[in-house]
Motif scaffolding. Structure first.
Motif, PDB file in Angstrom:
ATOM      1  N   GLN A   1      -7.401  -2.450   3.967  1.00 14.91           N
ATOM      2  CA  GLN A   1      -7.471  -1.736   3.253  1.00 14.91           C
ATOM      3  C   GLN A   1      -8.895  -1.116   3.482  1.00 14.91           C
ATOM      4  O   GLN A   1      -9.070   0.413   3.571  1.00 14.91           O
ATOM      5  CB  GLN A   1      -6.652  -1.762   2.200  1.00 14.91           C
ATOM      6  CG  GLN A   1      -6.330   0.111   1.409  1.00 14.91           C
ATOM      7  CD  GLN A   1      -6.775  -0.366  -0.389  1.00 14.91           C
ATOM      8  OE1 GLN A   1      -5.990  -1.001  -0.652  1.00 14.91           O
ATOM      9  NE2 GLN A   1      -6.979   0.449  -1.814  1.00 14.91           N
TER      10      GLN A   1
ATOM     11  N   PRO B   1      -7.702   3.147  -4.121  1.00 16.27           N
ATOM     12  CA  PRO B   1      -6.803   3.149  -3.167  1.00 16.27           C
ATOM     13  C   PRO B   1      -6.918   4.608  -1.978  1.00 16.27           C
ATOM     14  O   PRO B   1      -6.272   5.120  -2.891  1.00 16.27           O
ATOM     15  CB  PRO B   1      -5.363   2.049  -2.774  1.00 16.27           C
ATOM     16  CG  PRO B   1      -5.398   2.609  -4.286  1.00 16.27           C
ATOM     17  CD  PRO B   1      -6.196   2.768  -5.308  1.00 16.27           C
TER      18      PRO B   1
ATOM     19  N   MET C   1       0.938  -1.084   0.125  1.00 18.79           N
ATOM     20  CA  MET C   1       0.364  -0.225  -0.290  1.00 18.79           C
ATOM     21  C   MET C   1       0.759   1.057  -0.137  1.00 18.79           C
ATOM     22  O   MET C   1       1.048   2.626  -0.165  1.00 18.79           O
ATOM     23  CB  MET C   1      -1.108   0.342   1.238  1.00 18.79           C
ATOM     24  CG  MET C   1      -1.936  -0.682   0.948  1.00 18.79           C
ATOM     25  SD  MET C   1      -3.577  -1.381   2.229  1.00 18.79           S
ATOM     26  CE  MET C   1      -2.685  -2.689   3.182  1.00 18.79           C
TER      27      MET C   1
ATOM     28  N   THR D   1     -12.542  -2.130  -2.441  1.00 17.30           N
ATOM     29  CA  THR D   1     -11.440  -2.696  -3.002  1.00 17.30           C
ATOM     30  C   THR D   1     -11.254  -3.908  -3.294  1.00 17.30           C
ATOM     31  O   THR D   1     -11.538  -5.256  -2.536  1.00 17.30           O
ATOM     32  CB  THR D   1     -11.560  -3.151  -1.070  1.00 17.30           C
ATOM     33  OG1 THR D   1     -12.335  -3.688  -0.614  1.00 17.30           O
ATOM     34  CG2 THR D   1     -10.508  -1.481  -0.635  1.00 17.30           C
TER      35      THR D   1
ATOM     36  N   SER E   1      -7.049  -2.845  -4.290  1.00 16.24           N
ATOM     37  CA  SER E   1      -6.040  -2.646  -3.571  1.00 16.24           C
ATOM     38  C   SER E   1      -5.644  -4.975  -3.560  1.00 16.24           C
ATOM     39  O   SER E   1      -5.279  -4.828  -4.495  1.00 16.24           O
ATOM     40  CB  SER E   1      -7.002  -3.548  -2.304  1.00 16.24           C
ATOM     41  OG  SER E   1      -7.694  -4.511  -2.951  1.00 16.24           O
TER      42      SER E   1
END
Lengths: 509, 509
Positions: B276, B233, A419, B260, B266
């Motif tokens: 996430q 994201p 991420m 996601t 994600s």
């Protein structure tokens, strides 16, 4: 192959992303409990009362002898037996909670009990159907093709004796042909017919040959199962019980399954149908344990309901799902392995066939069913075995197998660094974390088509059922039988030939 | 109508055997837990770390002001915010665990939270499809017909604003037309679009007119919901957040749903995608609680995966089912109502559409989802609303509703006397116990065909999808709008006309 090697092999198969199936498939989730503990006890008590006060018709002289010797109250002329609760509960307590069924390929051994789930091929339909040839009476060729498909689809742990009745073969000897087909076209655990003693004896003899064991060794390591059905309500037929007793004496797995269709062969209330199911199952299991204490048995549930408008049986209904979950609770109360089924009442492989099957399948899995019989190929309330349904079911079973793989939560899978790498508004397609995992990250379908509409339309706008038709034909074309020792194959052929010369089961058929 | 009267009405509806739907549908089963308590905490911790260390892009000036005032670390030029764990956890703790959404017909009020389950109509597709007219861009007429069907099918508790985008109407004013349609063609709780402040203001104004309340009263008794999606994201777009803030200020229900898609928006691992999802959901919910402590919010989950061969989104997969169950555990950890969806990636209403939907539906129900959005009509990954899928889904939802009715175990339902009456080998069709109950004993299908093969074939051999086509057309032909006070209807029309004269939301559209 050892169990450990089998596990590694399964792991490698999974790693390819195409087959989510493990030789040993286990359920990591707690079962859905639809009954309170008090409700389980109420059904248990009701079923003991049924056996004590109403009793059952037992149409087998041998079974009557056995039960009388064990202390049951036997009415010989009426062929009727009452079983007191002490006799029943003591007998069923002797059954093992878990046992192994041995395939001729040890990598295909299955565990029956605990949280293991095994899927089985459809067994018993009179008709076969596919999109090319339509619906017709089953033949030996159809049965063999369905057995080949079961081997090739690689999601079925257990093979029924005959996925469709081979009505082109003589009744007296067709069990020999189907046993030969199952043994040589697959390497799995399989079913014998329990209809009469001789069919069981033939199956056990062929099992021993297939595994290179003598009769005594096969008795100590079961490799086949057989289903005994009650002729509900409250009756066991003679040939069925004679066959069941032979299965138990031969040390093989006995699945005791009442067929309690609520409103027809059992009360219209699900609780009543379950009480009757439980009474009939316990009676059969008690008999098995009296014949051979510790005999491997499975508690079978098959409570569904009829359509009260027409009397037609219905399957994959909400009532069916509830009965499957409740049946699991009853089986676990007795620490017995549990069998149920993937069913539907549909005439065609369409959305209804799929949603009725999924209602069944989720209930069997979340009811901690150990053996899901008819898991692939069943159509039309079990009257027909469908080639396309084989593939649709296989996809549903593979998805369920993938669903049962535990979710891994770790520093690596939580993917904080990925991420950070991607950042807000980015995408993960090219992230290192993705590239290291994408080939095996997700379930890879056998049948499902995820192409966009335009691409799918240009490619012929095929439904899942039409694609399934192409898949089973390709699988049959590519099918290779599992290796078998030529000497064993010869001995099996000799056995079948000799028993055919002897007339098979003879006139009794 | 009081809740008690509503319950009685539902009971009477059930008693007819045709509609198993309760205005308030509750789940009697314990949820399936796929994560251990430690795993839930690991995902929780990972998501707090994401919000603290990585932060999110927040593309709304108003939201940036609000978050800065609340103590968040705001990078104004970068429109980026980091939220420390204290701020997040304190804010989300203010959200109610359960709340009521008020329909203009109080019998259609819904409870959001606890073990209540509400089903919602599909919302948002660009295309409509049916067997007669094929797939085409959506129109207002299609949207209205789907809304009428949702009312008539009587299994959908909540109506999306537009089940298909009415692309024949001007963008600046179409939200007024769809709100008018939903309010007048149904009597249910409905959705506003949260895309920008003005659409929300219009929806709330029309809600107040429809319920005969002033703005203040409507603020205190929410009657609509709106979905805010993260632009995953880690980004919230401006118009979305401005709309979300308006929803919260107006006291209406806000559903915060990150989208996601594992492997795309994600991480490729479900645990990472969930971390996430959780971070993005908590950020949105925290903002809502800062704006208005105690605001009714719903934790939304929409984690699925892409097909790693093509990048195409996949729905109703094993990974989707796992994420739905895990999302429920996360929502319950925060004592928040939970929203998920009934999804599939299929291009046609066939077996695949049904089995992917059932994988989704079982996971939403057994994950104790309180709001199953897109519960009926969704096809093709949400790109298309299908008239036939409406009926297929309605059958699956009705079956699920029947499955959720507790199994009654009592002296009467255990039916000992019926078994005594019938005896071994008899049948229960004519038993007194059966005759007293047969009309209401079992689920009665809307779509499923249980006739035998020959009868079904003679009647035209229709698939479930073909039958669904006939059912929705008959339902539309018989459709009657729910009564509405003519003065209220007039006032709604006046509002729509005035706002159209004003240009709706204007150029911003």
């Amino acid at each position: 192959m050892s169990r450990e090697r089998a596990r590694r092999r399964a792991h490698r198969a999974n790693a390819g992303g195409t087959s989510p199936v493990l030789p040993l498939l286990a359920n990591p989730y707690a079962p859905i409990e639809i009954l309170s503990a008090d409700q389980v006890e109420a059904i248990h008590e009701a079923s003991l009362r049924i056996l004590e006060d109403l009793g059952m018709d037992i149409w087998s002289d041998e079974a009557l002898d056995i039960l009388a010797a064990a202390g049951a109250e036997v009415d010989r002329p009426g062929r009727h037996v009452r079983l007191d609760r002490g006799l029943v509960t003591e007998a069923i307590a002797k059954a093992p909670a878990e046992f192994t069924l041995h395939a001729r390929n040890p990598a295909r051994n299955v565990r029956m009990g605990g949280n293991f789930i095994n899927f089985g091929l459809v067994g018993g339909p009179a008709h076969a159907t596919d999109l090319d040839r339509g619906r017709r009476p089953g033949t030996y060729a159809d049965a063999c093709d369905l057995i080949r498909l079961a081997q090739a689809l690689d999601v079925l742990h257990i093979i029924g004796g005959a996925p469709v009745a081979p009505i082109d073969l003589p009744v007296a000897t067709r069990h020999l042909d189907t046993a030969y087909a199952v043994i040589t076209l697959t390497d799995r655990v399989w079913h014998a017919s329990a209809l009469g003693r001789q069919r069981v004896e033939d199956a056990v003899a062929m099992l021993a040959i297939a595994r290179g064991l003598d009769r005594e060794a096969v008795t100590e390591s079961p490799g086949l199962v057989a289903v005994v059905n009650a002729n509900s309500p409250l009756r066991y037929d003679g040939a069925m019980l004679d066959g069941a007793i032979a299965v138990v004496r031969a040390g093989q797995g006995l699945i005791v399954t009442p067929f309690t269709l609520a409103g027809a062969m059992s009360p219209v209330t699900i609780a009543g149908a379950l009480a009757q199911q439980n009474a009939e199952a316990l009676a059969g299991i008690a008999l098995a344990q009296i014949v051979r204490p510790g005999a491997p048995v499975v508690y079978g549930g098959f409570t569904s309901n009829v359509d009260m408008k027409s009397g037609a049986p219905a399957f994959g209904t909400p009532e069916y799902a509830k009965a499957v979950l409740a049946g699991g609770q009853l089986a676990r109360r007795y620490r017995l392995p549990y069998r149920s089924s993937n069913v539907n009442a549909c005439n065609v492989v369409d959305a209804q066939a799929a949603y009725e099957s999924e209602m069944s399948l989720w209930a069997t899995v979340m009811g901690h069913c150990n053996y899901v019989l008819h898991a692939a190929g069943w159509l039309e309330g079990g009257l027909t075995a469908s080639f396309e349904k084989m593939v649709v079911d296989a996809e549903m079973l593979r998805m369920m197998a993938a669903f049962l793989k535990p979710l891994e939560v770790s520093e690596e899978t939580l993917a904080f660094d990925a991420m950070r790498e991607v950042g807000p508004g980015g995408h993960f397609f090219g992230a290192a974390h993705t590239l290291a995992r994408y080939e095996t990250a997700f379930y890879s379908p056998l049948l499902s088509d995820w192409r966009n509409f335009e691409t799918w339309e240009e490619a012929g706008a095929q439904t899942a059922t039409m694609r399934a038709n192409g898949i089973w034909k390709a699988m049959l074309a590519a099918y290779q039988p599992p290796p078998i020792d030529p000497g064993i194959d010869e001995a099996l052929k000799d056995y079948v030939a000799r028993r055919k010369r002897e007339g098979g089961i003879g006139e009794a058929a």
